[in-house]
Design an enzyme around this catalytic site. Structure first.
Site, PDB file in Angstrom:
ATOM      1  N   ARG A 232     -89.111   3.732 -38.635  1.00  0.00           N
ATOM      2  CA  ARG A 232     -88.193   4.623 -39.364  1.00  0.00           C
ATOM      3  C   ARG A 232     -88.846   5.096 -40.665  1.00  0.00           C
ATOM      4  NH1 ARG A 232     -84.379   2.464 -42.537  1.00  0.00           N
ATOM      5  NH2 ARG A 232     -83.889   0.829 -41.041  1.00  0.00           N
TER       6      ARG A 232
ATOM      7  N   TYR B 266     -78.890  30.109 -42.031  1.00  0.00           N
ATOM      8  CA  TYR B 266     -78.696  29.492 -40.720  1.00  0.00           C
ATOM      9  C   TYR B 266     -77.309  28.813 -40.705  1.00  0.00           C
ATOM     10  CZ  TYR B 266     -78.835  26.061 -37.051  1.00  0.00           C
ATOM     11  OH  TYR B 266     -78.488  25.288 -35.978  1.00  0.00           O
TER      12      TYR B 266
ATOM     13  N   ASP C   3     -86.805  27.491 -46.905  1.00  0.00           N
ATOM     14  CA  ASP C   3     -86.859  27.247 -45.472  1.00  0.00           C
ATOM     15  C   ASP C   3     -87.810  28.284 -44.884  1.00  0.00           C
ATOM     16  OD1 ASP C   3     -86.423  27.329 -42.714  1.00  0.00           O
ATOM     17  OD2 ASP C   3     -84.318  26.745 -42.885  1.00  0.00           O
TER      18      ASP C   3
ATOM     19  N   LYS D 183     -88.972  24.996 -33.846  1.00  0.00           N
ATOM     20  CA  LYS D 183     -89.234  26.417 -33.558  1.00  0.00           C
ATOM     21  C   LYS D 183     -90.739  26.669 -33.392  1.00  0.00           C
ATOM     22  CE  LYS D 183     -84.759  26.762 -33.952  1.00  0.00           C
ATOM     23  NZ  LYS D 183     -84.250  25.956 -35.009  1.00  0.00           N
TER      24      LYS D 183
HETATM   25  C1  PLP Z   1     -83.828  28.827 -40.312  1.00  0.00           C
HETATM   26  C2  PLP Z   1     -83.400  27.518 -39.717  1.00  0.00           C
HETATM   27  N1  PLP Z   1     -83.380  26.408 -40.488  1.00  0.00           N
HETATM   28  C3  PLP Z   1     -82.995  25.216 -40.004  1.00  0.00           C
HETATM   29  C4  PLP Z   1     -82.569  25.078 -38.700  1.00  0.00           C
HETATM   30  C5  PLP Z   1     -82.119  23.739 -38.190  1.00  0.00           C
HETATM   31  O1  PLP Z   1     -83.108  23.197 -37.376  1.00  0.00           O
HETATM   32  P1  PLP Z   1     -82.811  22.183 -36.144  1.00  0.00           P
HETATM   33  O2  PLP Z   1     -82.073  22.962 -35.103  1.00  0.00           O
HETATM   34  O3  PLP Z   1     -84.182  21.764 -35.740  1.00  0.00           O
HETATM   35  O4  PLP Z   1     -81.996  21.067 -36.679  1.00  0.00           O
HETATM   36  C6  PLP Z   1     -82.573  26.192 -37.859  1.00  0.00           C
HETATM   37  C7  PLP Z   1     -82.118  26.083 -36.473  1.00  0.00           C
HETATM   38  O5  PLP Z   1     -81.952  27.062 -35.786  1.00  0.00           O
HETATM   39  C8  PLP Z   1     -82.994  27.451 -38.390  1.00  0.00           C
HETATM   40  O6  PLP Z   1     -83.000  28.555 -37.637  1.00  0.00           O
END
Ligand code: PLP
Length: 405
Positions: free
Chosen positions: A58, A111, A183, A208
């Site tokens: 962990r 998001y 992000d 992604k």
């Molecule tokens: C821009 C963005 N940030 C964060 C996330 C969250 O990621 P996860 O789905 O891997 O938890 C996403 C998910 O689509 C995203 O598009």
């Protein structure tokens, strides 16, 4: 982890933990939950942070460590820390840095699950959030309060593809001793490196492009060694969203081709976006590669390219959008992005279903907005599939219209 090597090389070699025992080329998957100590003193000194070495998976794992070091090198950061999902990374950054009474500044469009965390969860913990309809150095400066602790941004924004100019906002944050977080999921370090633009922390849904093959859920945060150590000793340890070694290994494998994949994703997108734009059924279309896009001027400075996400509306509105998305054959109707497969989805009812209809309208996410993540198939095949789906949508829309007779 700073290096003068090229990104293509770093994506394959940086941060290698490797296999000192047998010399295997591919990094071993250290599928273990715990690590055997030589003696109590060694275990105790690792727990006290007085000596190097793994304790328990962990808190750290050699395969995961290689991934962390490699992404940090790509982002030009001192260190990185992996989480079990992108949301695990977002939550760790928020709960690792904010406390009751603090104030966070972000954008209205985000998001969907990040928006839900900011609206629903932060309110429960007594953290104030300002959601700006337009984010630039002036609007952020006007919103700064004595208790502002963090500026959290996505650029381009999911799903509207608005671009935020980072450098002046990052400078403002530094001036006011406010933590800046970006992000970078949509761009990847191939196209944008927020740390070099002054950001304190950069995070990813590694689900992604970083992984790129649609078979892992993961997140990663990069920043200063101190910030990463704090996240490891704080939210990773106590909230526990740790990434497993097998998933880390899959992302390490994916990363090797990241620069090549992003290049092809983008060149495919150029073809698809230009084709969509001239189509008589397509209305508004958003892609930073178009000269008229307000963020276009930042290509070449902030971003090395426009990326491979397109958002668009059809002249037939919501019904036409639904008919089109239902009609794709090669493209897949699925959320997520950055995979080899072209993915199409409906933000208002899917990735951004966490927004109320009013919040969607305020964030500029129309009921008929379609988001397309252009994949790695041949661009002519993607276009052919979109063409047949649009033709099908047209037929259905005409059939549903009450006849004039
Ligand atoms: C821009 C963005 N940030 C964060 C996330 C969250 O990621 P996860 O789905 O891997 O938890 C996403 C998910 O689509 C995203 O598009």
């Amino acid at each position: 982890m700073k290096s003068t090597r090229h990104l293509e090389t770093l994506a394959i070699h940086a941060g290698r933990v490797g296999d000192p025992s047998f010399g295997s080329l591919s990094t071993p998957i250290h599928q273990t939950s715990t690590y055997v100590f030589d003696n109590v003193a060694q275990g105790a000194s690792r727990f006290a942070g007085e000596s190097e070495g793994f304790i328990y998976s962990r808190l750290g794992n050699p395969t995961v460590r290689e991934l962390e070091q490699r992404v940090a090198a790509l982002e030009g950061a001192e260190d990185g820390i992996a989480f079990a999902s992108g949301m695990g990374a977002v939550a760790a950054v928020i709960f690792g840095h904010l406390q009751q009474g603090d104030h966070l500044i972000t954008s209205k469009a985000l998001y969907g699950c990040t928006f839900a965390l900011f609206t629903e969860d932060l309110a429960r913990f007594g953290i104030e959030v300002s959601f700006l309809p337009e984010v630039n150095a002036n609007t952020v400066a006007a919103e700064l309060r004595p208790n502002t602790r963090m500026i959290y941004l996505e650029t381009p924004i999911n799903p509207t593809l608005e671009v935020i100019e980072l450098a002046p906002i990052m400078a403002l944050a530094k001036q006011h001793d406010v933590l800046s977080v970006v992000d970078n999921t949509f761009m990847t370090p191939v196209l944008q490196r927020p740390i070099e633009l002054g950001a304190d922390l950069v995070l990813h849904s590694a689900t992604k492009y970083l992984n790129g093959h649609g078979d892992v859920i993961a997140g990663i945060v990069c920043g200063s060694a101190e910030a990463v150590t704090n996240l490891r000793g704080g939210p990773l340890k106590t909230m526990g969203a740790a990434l497993g070694p097998m998933d880390a290994w899959l992302i390490i494998r994916g990363l090797k081709t990241l620069p090549v994949r992003v290049e092809r994703h983008q060149s495919n997108t150029e073809h698809v976006a230009q084709w969509l734009r001239q189509h008589s059924q397509v209305g508004n279309i958003y892609w930073p590669g178009f000269k008229e896009h307000p963020g276009h001027s930042l290509i070449g400075t902030q971003m090395a390219g426009p990326g491979a996400l397109i958002a668009f509306e059809l002249n037939g509105g919501y019904d036409a959008a639904v008919a089109m998305m239902n009609a794709v054959k090669l493209c897949r109707l699925a959320v997520s992005l950055g995979d080899a497969e072209t993915l199409i989805q409906h933000p208002a009812s899917m990735t951004h279903a966490t927004y109320s209809p009013e919040e969607l309208a305020e964030a500029g996410i129309s009921p008929g907005l379609i988001r397309l993540s252009v994949g790695l198939e041949h661009h002519e095949d993607i276009v052919a599939d979109l063409a047949q789906a649009l033709a099908q949508a047209q037929q259905e829309t005409l059939a549903a219209r009450p006849s004039a007779a």
